[in-house]
Design a protein around this motif. Sequence first.
Motif, mmCIF file in Angstrom:
data_model
loop_
_atom_site.group_PDB
_atom_site.id
_atom_site.type_symbol
_atom_site.label_atom_id
_atom_site.label_comp_id
_atom_site.label_asym_id
_atom_site.label_seq_id
_atom_site.Cartn_x
_atom_site.Cartn_y
_atom_site.Cartn_z
ATOM 1 N N ASP A 133 0.845 -1.189 0.000
ATOM 2 C CA ASP A 133 0.000 0.000 0.000
ATOM 3 C C ASP A 133 0.882 1.241 0.000
ATOM 4 N N VAL A 134 0.352 2.335 -0.547
ATOM 5 C CA VAL A 134 1.088 3.599 -0.564
ATOM 6 C C VAL A 134 1.372 4.018 0.876
ATOM 7 N N ILE A 135 2.594 4.440 1.114
ATOM 8 C CA ILE A 135 3.011 4.886 2.443
ATOM 9 C C ILE A 135 2.776 6.400 2.505
ATOM 10 N N LYS A 136 1.762 6.836 3.266
ATOM 11 C CA LYS A 136 1.332 8.237 3.266
ATOM 12 C C LYS A 136 2.451 9.193 3.667
ATOM 13 N N ASP A 137 3.184 8.906 4.741
ATOM 14 C CA ASP A 137 4.260 9.804 5.166
ATOM 15 C C ASP A 137 5.321 9.941 4.080
ATOM 16 N N SER A 138 5.635 8.838 3.437
ATOM 17 C CA SER A 138 6.610 8.837 2.353
ATOM 18 C C SER A 138 6.084 9.638 1.160
ATOM 19 N N ALA A 139 4.806 9.477 0.830
ATOM 20 C CA ALA A 139 4.200 10.221 -0.276
ATOM 21 C C ALA A 139 4.187 11.718 0.011
ATOM 22 N N ASP A 140 3.924 12.098 1.268
ATOM 23 C CA ASP A 140 3.940 13.521 1.638
ATOM 24 C C ASP A 140 5.345 14.103 1.482
ATOM 25 N N LYS A 141 6.347 13.356 1.922
ATOM 26 C CA LYS A 141 7.725 13.810 1.761
ATOM 27 C C LYS A 141 8.069 13.880 0.268
ATOM 28 N N GLY A 142 7.605 12.899 -0.506
ATOM 29 C CA GLY A 142 7.843 12.887 -1.945
ATOM 30 C C GLY A 142 7.223 14.085 -2.641
ATOM 31 N N GLU A 143 6.045 14.515 -2.188
ATOM 32 C CA GLU A 143 5.410 15.698 -2.773
ATOM 33 C C GLU A 143 6.263 16.937 -2.530
ATOM 34 N N TYR A 154 4.837 9.334 -3.888
ATOM 35 C CA TYR A 154 3.989 10.475 -4.246
ATOM 36 C C TYR A 154 3.290 10.220 -5.585
ATOM 37 N N PHE A 155 4.043 9.730 -6.570
ATOM 38 C CA PHE A 155 3.432 9.404 -7.866
ATOM 39 C C PHE A 155 2.373 8.313 -7.710
ATOM 40 N N ARG A 156 2.674 7.282 -6.915
ATOM 41 C CA ARG A 156 1.710 6.191 -6.690
ATOM 42 C C ARG A 156 0.446 6.716 -6.019
ATOM 43 N N SER A 157 0.607 7.590 -5.019
ATOM 44 C CA SER A 157 -0.523 8.188 -4.330
ATOM 45 C C SER A 157 -1.376 9.004 -5.295
#
Length: 171
Positions: free
Chosen positions: A75-85, A163-166
Motif C-alpha cells: 500500500d502507498v506509504i502516506k508519510d513517504s508520499a507527503d515527503k515525496g510531494e 507520491y506518484f503512486r498516491s
Amino acid sequence: MKRSNFKIIPNKRTLISFLAISVILAAFGCSGNGNKENAGSDNSTAAPAAAATVTLADSLTDKGIGPVTAVTLADVIKDSADKGETLFKAKCAACHKLDSRLVGPALNGVTKRRTPEWIMNQIMNPAEQDTKDPLGNALLAKYMTQMTFQNVSQADARDILEYFRSNDASK
C-alpha cells in the motif's frame, strides 16, 4: 523635422551584466548535468540519431539503468508520499507538472506506464538513462531536453515514487 543619427550603445556595466547572466544561464540551464560522480562518462545531451521504437510492453518491463534493480510495492506509504510531494515541488516542478507537459512530460499515470525501478533510476541517474536506456532515449528524442541531475538519494527517489503512486491511485 531633422532626423537624428542617434545610436544605442550599451555602457560597459550593461555589457558585463549581460555576459555574466549568459554564462550563468549556460552553466546552470535546465538541460545541464551537475552529476560530478559521472564526470568522466558520456553525458551528451544531443538527441540520438535514431530513437528506438518503444512499445507499452517494453515500458512495463524495463527497469532502467541505475542502482535500483528491484522494488517491493505494498500500500502507498502516506508519510513517504507527503515527503515525496515536498521533494517533487523542490526538485522536479521547474520542469514537470502532473497534468500537463512543461519542459518534460506530464507525470499523471507514470506509475501505470513505467516500472517502479525505471522511475527511480530515471530520477537518480537521468544522464545514463537518457542515453543508454531505450525508454529514456525515446523520451530524450521526443522532448529534446535531458533531465537534470538533482542529486536525489535512493530513499528520496522512493518517496517521490510513493507520491506518484498516491497521485495515480486517486485517479
